[in-house]
Design a protein around this motif. Structure first.
Motif, PDB file in Angstrom:
ATOM      1  N   THR A  58      63.557 -96.725 -41.358  1.00  0.00           N
ATOM      2  CA  THR A  58      64.355 -95.866 -42.623  1.00  0.00           C
ATOM      3  C   THR A  58      63.331 -94.595 -42.539  1.00  0.00           C
ATOM      4  O   THR A  58      62.566 -94.430 -42.918  1.00  0.00           O
ATOM      5  N   LEU A 101      72.166 -96.193 -37.050  1.00  0.00           N
ATOM      6  CA  LEU A 101      72.630 -94.483 -37.008  1.00  0.00           C
ATOM      7  C   LEU A 101      71.275 -93.741 -36.726  1.00  0.00           C
ATOM      8  O   LEU A 101      70.095 -93.879 -37.344  1.00  0.00           O
ATOM      9  N   VAL A 149      69.623 -90.290 -38.015  1.00  0.00           N
ATOM     10  CA  VAL A 149      69.472 -89.513 -38.582  1.00  0.00           C
ATOM     11  C   VAL A 149      68.413 -88.285 -39.293  1.00  0.00           C
ATOM     12  O   VAL A 149      67.203 -88.904 -38.921  1.00  0.00           O
ATOM     13  N   ASP A 150      68.129 -87.527 -39.743  1.00  0.00           N
ATOM     14  CA  ASP A 150      67.638 -86.696 -40.279  1.00  0.00           C
ATOM     15  C   ASP A 150      68.167 -86.614 -41.864  1.00  0.00           C
ATOM     16  O   ASP A 150      68.788 -86.055 -42.483  1.00  0.00           O
ATOM     17  N   ARG A 151      66.418 -86.172 -42.259  1.00  0.00           N
ATOM     18  CA  ARG A 151      66.670 -86.048 -43.559  1.00  0.00           C
ATOM     19  C   ARG A 151      64.927 -85.056 -44.044  1.00  0.00           C
ATOM     20  O   ARG A 151      64.082 -85.037 -44.212  1.00  0.00           O
ATOM     21  N   ALA A 175      71.192 -87.064 -46.243  1.00  0.00           N
ATOM     22  CA  ALA A 175      70.520 -87.065 -44.887  1.00  0.00           C
ATOM     23  C   ALA A 175      71.324 -86.493 -44.300  1.00  0.00           C
ATOM     24  O   ALA A 175      72.883 -86.401 -44.097  1.00  0.00           O
ATOM     25  N   GLN A 176      71.190 -86.342 -42.301  1.00  0.00           N
ATOM     26  CA  GLN A 176      72.437 -86.061 -41.773  1.00  0.00           C
ATOM     27  C   GLN A 176      72.199 -86.711 -40.460  1.00  0.00           C
ATOM     28  O   GLN A 176      71.096 -87.026 -39.525  1.00  0.00           O
ATOM     29  N   GLU A 177      73.543 -87.324 -40.786  1.00  0.00           N
ATOM     30  CA  GLU A 177      74.231 -88.134 -38.822  1.00  0.00           C
ATOM     31  C   GLU A 177      73.942 -87.688 -37.867  1.00  0.00           C
ATOM     32  O   GLU A 177      74.196 -86.241 -37.740  1.00  0.00           O
ATOM     33  N   GLU A 183      74.424 -92.049 -32.604  1.00  0.00           N
ATOM     34  CA  GLU A 183      74.726 -94.021 -32.413  1.00  0.00           C
ATOM     35  C   GLU A 183      73.424 -94.071 -31.511  1.00  0.00           C
ATOM     36  O   GLU A 183      73.147 -93.263 -30.190  1.00  0.00           O
ATOM     37  N   ALA A 190      73.190 -80.670 -35.806  1.00  0.00           N
ATOM     38  CA  ALA A 190      73.597 -82.157 -35.078  1.00  0.00           C
ATOM     39  C   ALA A 190      75.192 -82.764 -34.491  1.00  0.00           C
ATOM     40  O   ALA A 190      73.944 -83.393 -33.716  1.00  0.00           O
TER      41      ALA A 190
END
Length: 471
Positions: A252, A264, A266-268, A278-280, A283, A312
């Motif tokens: 995470t 997924l 994800v971008d934080r 956060a941005q998905e 997958e 994204a």
């Protein structure tokens, strides 16, 4: 049009994939070019004749003597810094550049706006990550290419007629050693493990050359959260004000990181209020293959693309469109419920560790030229996953001894042969050891040249042997 090279005495060290283009470009810019080369074989003579027809001087069989009047050396990346040629250059105050340094300095020479570089290095995974990055950039509608240590030559990319918005650049430690003024838009070091130490002299020197990729970064230094040495290189780098450290992790992600949450990516890092949001991106199943080390490659590529402002959706579409090269954890076939996987590109222990971690129950085909490697840590980490092992190649005894120490219950077949046909027998022995649900994995942890021309031929031999099983 006159350039800074007009009339300058430049020595190009080494023919081959970088030397010949460098000599041609420099000659075209008005330099007085001399090429020196250690070898004097048929291929070298053919290349020399091509250059001499242009007016370039070529000296074959003498790569150690500094030509009189040399004002600059442009070297092939593989030439060791300890060569007498470079010692003489240092004593004479002659600068030494690599082909990457030359390409960097030639950007914009034709008046066009230079394309920014998104650069990648690391012990393993460079090519895959750069290809993923190029696929993402193309999905964003950008004019780009995978260049550097792969694909399009960097010199062709910066001096050719085709225009690019941004370049995805793979750089080896050799190339970085000879590129003192390189300043990337953003860069990533994927991982660090002992490799090429005979060239660099020490692990510290190897890491320092890898770390050069972060010098002068403008937007993001992307590092591997699981590999502290990569973060240490970021901390040591002199970057432009405002440049950020961005980590990638298989866990995470924290703020300023990319990672994995419930299947997924994800971008934080490149989101508003990264402490809360956060941005998905995609997958895990959008990554081919979705092995852990390949997910890490995808996250690094996504980090560089996001640093450049890519959406994204483009990250997702680019990863879906990406197809890995042959011999990189490639599924060959299923035979009698057993999967056969070709990772012949795993030529060192670090790459093989990642490959072994991708499967639960493995019959491992390994061996070749160890290049000074030891295998205790690799075997100890994978012992619980091994159903059996089949060993081939000149240095297989080193792996056999490590298996005896750390996985004594694992059955081992030691093939006392180094001919090319040994691969068919290795696959047959692996089939005998395997059970339905297992993976027979070619991940040699060694170089191939004791038995094969290169890792490609080794992987092809494995694939052919598997096809014969299913025939």
């Amino acid at each position: 049009m006159p350039s800074e090279f007009t009339g300058k005495h430049v020595t190009v060290a080494g023919l081959g994939v970088s030397g010949v283009p460098a000599a041609k470009v420099l000659h075209g810019l008005g330099a007085r070019v001399t090429v020196v080369n250690d070898g004097d074989d048929e291929r070298a003579r053919t290349q020399a004749a091509e250059l001499e027809a242009l007016g370039v001087t070529v000296r074959l069989g003498d790569g150690d003597t500094l030509p009189e009047g040399t004002e600059l050396i442009v070297t092939a990346p593989g030439w060791k810094p300890t060569k007498p040629l470079f010692t003489a250059a240092g004593q004479a105050g002659v600068p030494v550049w690599g082909d990457v340094e030359l390409a960097w300095r030639l950007r914009g020479l034709d008046g066009r706006e230079p394309a920014p570089w998104l650069a990648v290095t690391g012990t393993n995974g460079k090519t895959t990550t750069v290809q993923m990055l190029a696929s993402i950039l193309k999905a964003a509608g950008l004019r780009t290419a995978a260049v550097g240590n792969i694909g399009v030559s960097l010199l062709d990319a910066v001096t050719g007629e085709e225009e690019y918005d941004v370049l995805a650049v793979e750089l080896s430690s050799y190339q970085l050693h000879w590129a003192p003024s390189l300043r990337a838009h953003s860069a990533a070091v994927l991982n660090l493990a002992p490799d090429h130490l005979d060239w660099h002299g020490s692990m510290e020197a190897y890491a320092a050359d890898k770390g050069r990729i972060y010098e002068g970064n403008q937007v993001a230094c992307v590092y591997n959260v699981a590999d502290k040495a990569t973060e240490d290189l970021v901390r040591a780098a002199d970057v432009e004000e405002g440049c950020r450290a961005v980590g990638f992790t298989l866990g995470t992600p924290g703020p300023s990181q990319l990672g994995v949450v419930e299947g997924l990516l994800v971008d934080r890092a490149f989101v508003e209020d990264r402490h809360k949001n956060a941005q998905e991106l995609a997958e895990v199943t959008d990554v081919d293959p979705p092995a852990p080390h390949n997910i890490a490659n995808a996250l690094a590529a996504a980090g560089l693309a996001r640093a450049y402002g890519v959406s994204a959706a483009a990250v997702r579409d680019g990863l879906r469109a990406f197809t890995p090269d042959a011999h990189r954890i490639a599924h060959v076939a299923d035979v009698d419920g057993v999967a056969y996987v070709d990772d012949s590109k795993a030529t060192n222990t670090h790459a093989t560790e990642a490959s072994l971690a991708a499967y639960e129950s493995i019959v491992w085909i390994a061996g070749g030229l160890a290049k000074g490697a030891t295998f205790d840590e690799l075997v100890a980490g994978a012992a619980t996953r091994l159903r059996g092992a089949v060993l081939i190649g000149a240095d297989r005894a080193l792996i056999r001894e490590a298996l005896a120490r750390h996985a004594p219950e694992v059955p081992v077949v030691d093939l006392d042969r180094t001919d090319t046909g040994a691969m068919l027998q290795a696959v047959q022995e692996a089939r005998r050891l395997a059970r339905p649900g297992d993976t027979v994995l070619l991940a040699p942890a060694c170089a191939s040249m004791d038995m094969f021309t290169n890792y490609n031929q080794r992987g092809d031999a494995f694939a052919q042997a598997v096809r014969e099983l299913g025939a």
